[in-house]
Design a protein around this motif. Structure first.
Motif, mmCIF file in Angstrom:
data_model
loop_
_atom_site.group_PDB
_atom_site.id
_atom_site.type_symbol
_atom_site.label_atom_id
_atom_site.label_comp_id
_atom_site.label_asym_id
_atom_site.label_seq_id
_atom_site.Cartn_x
_atom_site.Cartn_y
_atom_site.Cartn_z
ATOM 1 N N LYS A 54 0.818 -1.214 0.000
ATOM 2 C CA LYS A 54 0.000 0.000 0.000
ATOM 3 C C LYS A 54 0.853 1.266 0.000
ATOM 4 O O LYS A 54 0.996 1.914 -1.024
ATOM 5 C CB LYS A 54 -0.938 0.016 1.212
ATOM 6 C CG LYS A 54 -1.939 -1.129 1.245
ATOM 7 C CD LYS A 54 -2.872 -1.028 2.429
ATOM 8 C CE LYS A 54 -2.114 -1.291 3.714
ATOM 9 N NZ LYS A 54 -2.939 -1.373 4.907
ATOM 10 N N ASP A 55 1.406 1.585 1.164
ATOM 11 C CA ASP A 55 1.957 2.925 1.304
ATOM 12 C C ASP A 55 3.328 3.029 1.968
ATOM 13 O O ASP A 55 3.867 4.125 2.076
ATOM 14 C CB ASP A 55 0.971 3.795 2.081
ATOM 15 C CG ASP A 55 0.631 3.232 3.463
ATOM 16 O OD1 ASP A 55 1.082 2.113 3.791
ATOM 17 O OD2 ASP A 55 -0.098 3.902 4.218
ATOM 18 N N ALA A 56 3.911 1.916 2.429
ATOM 19 C CA ALA A 56 5.181 2.023 3.155
ATOM 20 C C ALA A 56 5.961 0.708 3.101
ATOM 21 O O ALA A 56 5.372 -0.366 2.948
ATOM 22 C CB ALA A 56 4.922 2.404 4.614
ATOM 23 N N ILE A 57 7.275 0.828 3.233
ATOM 24 C CA ILE A 57 8.147 -0.341 3.324
ATOM 25 C C ILE A 57 9.146 -0.135 4.456
ATOM 26 O O ILE A 57 9.314 0.981 4.946
ATOM 27 C CB ILE A 57 8.912 -0.614 2.012
ATOM 28 C CG1 ILE A 57 9.888 0.532 1.707
ATOM 29 C CG2 ILE A 57 7.965 -0.880 0.857
ATOM 30 C CD1 ILE A 57 10.942 0.182 0.688
ATOM 31 N N VAL A 58 9.807 -1.211 4.823
ATOM 32 C CA VAL A 58 10.884 -1.165 5.813
ATOM 33 C C VAL A 58 12.161 -1.653 5.133
ATOM 34 O O VAL A 58 12.136 -2.604 4.349
ATOM 35 C CB VAL A 58 10.568 -2.057 7.034
ATOM 36 C CG1 VAL A 58 11.748 -2.098 7.999
ATOM 37 C CG2 VAL A 58 9.312 -1.560 7.748
ATOM 38 N N LEU A 59 13.250 -0.985 5.419
ATOM 39 C CA LEU A 59 14.580 -1.408 5.001
ATOM 40 C C LEU A 59 15.407 -1.561 6.261
ATOM 41 O O LEU A 59 15.560 -0.610 7.039
ATOM 42 C CB LEU A 59 15.234 -0.367 4.081
ATOM 43 C CG LEU A 59 16.718 -0.594 3.768
ATOM 44 C CD1 LEU A 59 16.918 -1.899 2.987
ATOM 45 C CD2 LEU A 59 17.299 0.590 3.030
ATOM 46 N N GLY A 60 15.930 -2.746 6.502
ATOM 47 C CA GLY A 60 16.796 -2.986 7.646
ATOM 48 C C GLY A 60 18.244 -2.759 7.271
ATOM 49 O O GLY A 60 18.666 -3.104 6.168
ATOM 50 N N VAL A 61 19.006 -2.178 8.186
ATOM 51 C CA VAL A 61 20.437 -1.965 7.979
ATOM 52 C C VAL A 61 21.155 -2.413 9.246
ATOM 53 O O VAL A 61 20.966 -1.837 10.320
ATOM 54 C CB VAL A 61 20.762 -0.491 7.658
ATOM 55 C CG1 VAL A 61 22.272 -0.296 7.536
ATOM 56 C CG2 VAL A 61 20.052 -0.043 6.385
ATOM 57 N N SER A 62 21.972 -3.437 9.110
ATOM 58 C CA SER A 62 22.726 -3.978 10.242
ATOM 59 C C SER A 62 24.085 -3.313 10.335
ATOM 60 O O SER A 62 24.831 -3.261 9.347
ATOM 61 C CB SER A 62 22.925 -5.486 10.070
ATOM 62 O OG SER A 62 23.848 -5.959 11.025
#
Length: 160
Positions: free
Chosen positions: A74-82
């Motif tokens: 829909k309207d958003a995503i998550v990007l993980g950064v370790s």
């Protein structure tokens, strides 16, 4: 009162609003990925900075997974950064697998100057969340746990 404080610390001053960072990181297979690939594509982006042995990260990352699953179409995503970096990629990969994370995760070396390119000022530790609007500009930063209801209200309100 505590929630009000959290909401007030979440938002960046207008002077801090900047474009998506120009950073090239590696995925767990060693392929280079540009952070800008994930930010500013017409969706809100939450960048979650984490470390495999961070107790708060381990306790809170699953909420980011739920948020990602609820919003990615829909309207958003998550990007993980370790911040575990390339040498500890196996520990970081174990973290991703243990928490069954479906959102993309990249590796960054623990260099303050690189982490500061995400915007919002000095990097203080994990977890840290950077929120970018659909146009790719950073509009908020949260150090420590990010309550999902606060995040959803922020996005629903257009970043205000």
């Amino acid at each position: 009162m505590r929630l009000l404080f959290l909401l007030l610390t979440l938002f960046l001053p207008a002077s801090a609003i900047a474009a998506a960072p120009d950073l090239t990181l590696r995925d767990f297979n060693g392929a280079e990925r540009h952070v800008s690939e994930f930010i500013g594509n017409g969706k809100w982006t939450v960048v979650a900075i984490w470390e495999h042995d961070c107790p708060i990260c381990n306790a809170e990352i699953q909420t980011m997974e739920f948020f990602h699953l609820d919003h990615k179409d829909k309207d958003a995503i998550v990007l993980g950064v370790s911040i575990d970096g390339w040498k500890k990629r196996d520990l970081a990969r174990d973290f991703v697998e243990r928490h069954d994370l479906s959102f993309p995760n990249l590796l960054i070396e623990m260099k303050i100057e690189e982490l500061m390119k995400f915007g919002g000022g000095m990097f203080y530790g994990t977890p840290t969340f950077f929120i970018y609007n659909p146009e790719g500009k950073i509009v908020a930063r949260q150090i420590g746990p990010l309550p999902i209801d606060a995040l959803e209200n922020f996005i629903a309100g257009g970043g205000s």
